[in-house]
Design an enzyme around this catalytic site. Sequence first.
Site, mmCIF file in Angstrom:
data_model
loop_
_atom_site.group_PDB
_atom_site.id
_atom_site.type_symbol
_atom_site.label_atom_id
_atom_site.label_comp_id
_atom_site.label_asym_id
_atom_site.label_seq_id
_atom_site.Cartn_x
_atom_site.Cartn_y
_atom_site.Cartn_z
ATOM 1 N N SER A 1 0.813 -1.224 0.000
ATOM 2 C CA SER A 1 0.000 0.000 0.000
ATOM 3 C C SER A 1 0.848 1.275 0.000
ATOM 4 O O SER A 1 1.874 1.363 0.685
ATOM 5 C CB SER A 1 -0.907 0.007 1.233
ATOM 6 N N LEU A 2 0.366 2.277 -0.737
ATOM 7 C CA LEU A 2 1.043 3.578 -0.782
ATOM 8 C C LEU A 2 0.543 4.498 0.341
ATOM 9 O O LEU A 2 1.113 5.569 0.562
ATOM 10 C CB LEU A 2 0.758 4.257 -2.128
ATOM 11 N N LYS B 1 -14.119 -3.745 2.831
ATOM 12 C CA LYS B 1 -14.836 -2.482 2.622
ATOM 13 C C LYS B 1 -16.342 -2.580 2.842
ATOM 14 O O LYS B 1 -16.968 -1.617 3.278
ATOM 15 C CB LYS B 1 -14.574 -1.961 1.213
ATOM 16 N N ASN C 1 -14.316 3.203 3.078
ATOM 17 C CA ASN C 1 -12.846 3.118 2.993
ATOM 18 C C ASN C 1 -12.154 3.954 4.068
ATOM 19 O O ASN C 1 -10.932 3.898 4.199
ATOM 20 C CB ASN C 1 -12.341 3.505 1.594
ATOM 21 N N ASP D 1 -13.464 7.432 -1.945
ATOM 22 C CA ASP D 1 -12.991 7.094 -3.298
ATOM 23 C C ASP D 1 -13.689 7.955 -4.360
ATOM 24 O O ASP D 1 -13.039 8.515 -5.236
ATOM 25 C CB ASP D 1 -13.246 5.611 -3.609
ATOM 26 N N ALA E 1 -14.783 0.478 -7.287
ATOM 27 C CA ALA E 1 -14.442 1.828 -7.751
ATOM 28 C C ALA E 1 -15.616 2.443 -8.515
ATOM 29 O O ALA E 1 -15.958 3.616 -8.319
ATOM 30 C CB ALA E 1 -13.197 1.775 -8.630
ATOM 31 N N TYR F 1 -4.079 3.890 -12.446
ATOM 32 C CA TYR F 1 -2.956 4.834 -12.505
ATOM 33 C C TYR F 1 -1.610 4.127 -12.701
ATOM 34 O O TYR F 1 -0.567 4.767 -12.770
ATOM 35 C CB TYR F 1 -2.919 5.741 -11.271
HETATM 36 N N1 LIG Z 1 -7.302 5.553 -8.590
HETATM 37 C C1 LIG Z 1 -7.765 5.028 -7.477
HETATM 38 O O1 LIG Z 1 -7.678 5.617 -6.403
HETATM 39 C C2 LIG Z 1 -8.472 3.691 -7.517
HETATM 40 C C3 LIG Z 1 -9.299 3.313 -6.442
HETATM 41 C C4 LIG Z 1 -9.938 2.074 -6.498
HETATM 42 C C5 LIG Z 1 -9.734 1.231 -7.588
HETATM 43 N N2 LIG Z 1 -8.912 1.631 -8.596
HETATM 44 C C6 LIG Z 1 -8.709 0.750 -9.760
HETATM 45 O O2 LIG Z 1 -9.974 0.492 -10.345
HETATM 46 C C7 LIG Z 1 -9.967 -0.772 -10.967
HETATM 47 C C8 LIG Z 1 -11.217 -1.533 -10.541
HETATM 48 O O3 LIG Z 1 -11.136 -1.798 -9.141
HETATM 49 P P1 LIG Z 1 -12.405 -2.313 -8.317
HETATM 50 O O4 LIG Z 1 -11.996 -2.373 -6.907
HETATM 51 O O5 LIG Z 1 -13.629 -1.553 -8.696
HETATM 52 O O6 LIG Z 1 -12.551 -3.815 -8.883
HETATM 53 P P2 LIG Z 1 -13.845 -4.713 -8.809
HETATM 54 O O7 LIG Z 1 -13.369 -6.093 -9.118
HETATM 55 O O8 LIG Z 1 -14.616 -4.450 -7.576
HETATM 56 O O9 LIG Z 1 -14.764 -4.207 -10.031
HETATM 57 C C9 LIG Z 1 -14.398 -4.309 -11.384
HETATM 58 C C10 LIG Z 1 -15.692 -4.367 -12.204
HETATM 59 O O10 LIG Z 1 -15.334 -4.348 -13.586
HETATM 60 C C11 LIG Z 1 -16.097 -5.317 -14.272
HETATM 61 N N3 LIG Z 1 -15.320 -5.761 -15.431
HETATM 62 C C12 LIG Z 1 -14.156 -6.440 -15.420
HETATM 63 N N4 LIG Z 1 -13.738 -6.651 -16.688
HETATM 64 C C13 LIG Z 1 -14.654 -6.084 -17.510
HETATM 65 C C14 LIG Z 1 -14.770 -5.958 -18.909
HETATM 66 N N5 LIG Z 1 -13.882 -6.522 -19.739
HETATM 67 N N6 LIG Z 1 -15.837 -5.306 -19.408
HETATM 68 C C15 LIG Z 1 -16.767 -4.773 -18.580
HETATM 69 N N7 LIG Z 1 -16.723 -4.855 -17.241
HETATM 70 C C16 LIG Z 1 -15.667 -5.509 -16.711
HETATM 71 C C17 LIG Z 1 -16.332 -6.422 -13.249
HETATM 72 O O11 LIG Z 1 -17.481 -7.195 -13.574
HETATM 73 C C18 LIG Z 1 -16.502 -5.648 -11.959
HETATM 74 O O12 LIG Z 1 -17.845 -5.314 -11.700
HETATM 75 C C19 LIG Z 1 -8.664 -1.464 -10.552
HETATM 76 O O13 LIG Z 1 -7.759 -1.380 -11.625
HETATM 77 C C20 LIG Z 1 -8.196 -0.629 -9.383
HETATM 78 O O14 LIG Z 1 -6.786 -0.613 -9.260
HETATM 79 C C21 LIG Z 1 -8.290 2.834 -8.594
#
Ligand SMILES: NC(=O)c1ccc[n+]([C@@H]2O[C@H](COP(=O)([O-])OP(=O)(O)OC[C@H]3O[C@@H](n4cnc5c(N)ncnc54)[C@H](O)[C@@H]3O)[C@@H](O)[C@H]2O)c1
Length: 292
Positions: free
Chosen positions: A22-23, A73, A94, A109, A137, A233
């Site tokens: 974690s960062l 979460k 979160n 978030d 997310a 990112y």
């Molecule tokens: N920038 C940030 O602060 C931040 C914060 C949280 C998550 N994230 C990033 O967001 C991304 C998602 O994280 P999450 O926690 O929501 O994951 P998650 O597994 O809870 O949700 C991902 C969703 O995407 C859908 N999905 C996956 N592949 C797909 C595709 N090919 N087409 C359509 N839908 C698809 C899944 O069904 C799922 O509902 C990750 O890469 C994570 O690192 C970034």
Amino acid sequence: MAHHLNGKAKLVGLLGYPISHSLSPQMHNTAFSHLGLGYAYLTFDTKEDNLDDVVKAMRVLNVKGFNVTMPNKANIIPLLDEVAPEAQWIGAVNTVLNDNGKLIGYNTDGRGYVQSLREAGIAFEGKRIVMAGAGGAGKAVAVQLAVDGAKEIVILDMVADMAAALSNTINEKIPSCKTQGLAFSDENLKEALQTADILVNCTPLGMTPHEDKSIIADPSVLRRELIVSDVVYKPAKTKLLKMAEAAGCRTINGFGMMIWQGAMAFKIWTGEDMPVDLVKQKFMETLGAAGK
Ligand SMILES: NC(=O)c1ccc[n+]([C@@H]2O[C@H](COP(=O)([O-])OP(=O)(O)OC[C@H]3O[C@@H](n4cnc5c(N)ncnc54)[C@H](O)[C@@H]3O)[C@@H](O)[C@H]2O)c1
């Protein structure tokens, strides 16, 4: 030990598993140290089956608050005394504040994502948004965009029920924003993008080690007026963002969301503004992550 950690120092931290990558400790401890605040941020390995005990321990130790990440979460919600409305609608917390013994849950978030758009001067109020991915997310991003004034959100997920459930929640709780939840397909995406102002990827597609993946198969669906945003990112420029840049679109990655969700937790615990520019600079030194 940093000079500001005396006998009155307060503890904050992160509950999740795995969390050693974690960062957040670097982010918060850099900011505490810079501002001379008497806080320390530590990580606590917490799997689902010991969450209850760890939360009890947080109460006994009278920590000031903590972040919560996978896999806790959603499971944390029944263990808290109060949960902010957005976090209830998202179904995930979160950030937790210990307010004189009362544990209050928030979700920063989505607020972090919205702030990253504002910081970049991107207006989303009254706009049409297309979002791919209705997981952790995606829920946070869609709920906060709706709360803060987006006009319409088309939510696409490969699990159609996820998209429909999120759409139903927003239509019920935030009726000023019209949403549709659809199965993700190239056809549905193409149709939704015809009238969209902003596209946001909330799927893991494009994230290391899957850099060769993108939600867009055919770049001709990207009009140059479209703003293309990715919550991923790492890498700083995903395949989606490269395609969007080539099509002449403005792009923004998930680095700002990550920083601002932390800055909002920092404010909830300390009442102070995180020195965001300093934290970004430190991250760029360690991550090599580009800003926008
Ligand atoms: N920038 C940030 O602060 C931040 C914060 C949280 C998550 N994230 C990033 O967001 C991304 C998602 O994280 P999450 O926690 O929501 O994951 P998650 O597994 O809870 O949700 C991902 C969703 O995407 C859908 N999905 C996956 N592949 C797909 C595709 N090919 N087409 C359509 N839908 C698809 C899944 O069904 C799922 O509902 C990750 O890469 C994570 O690192 C970034």
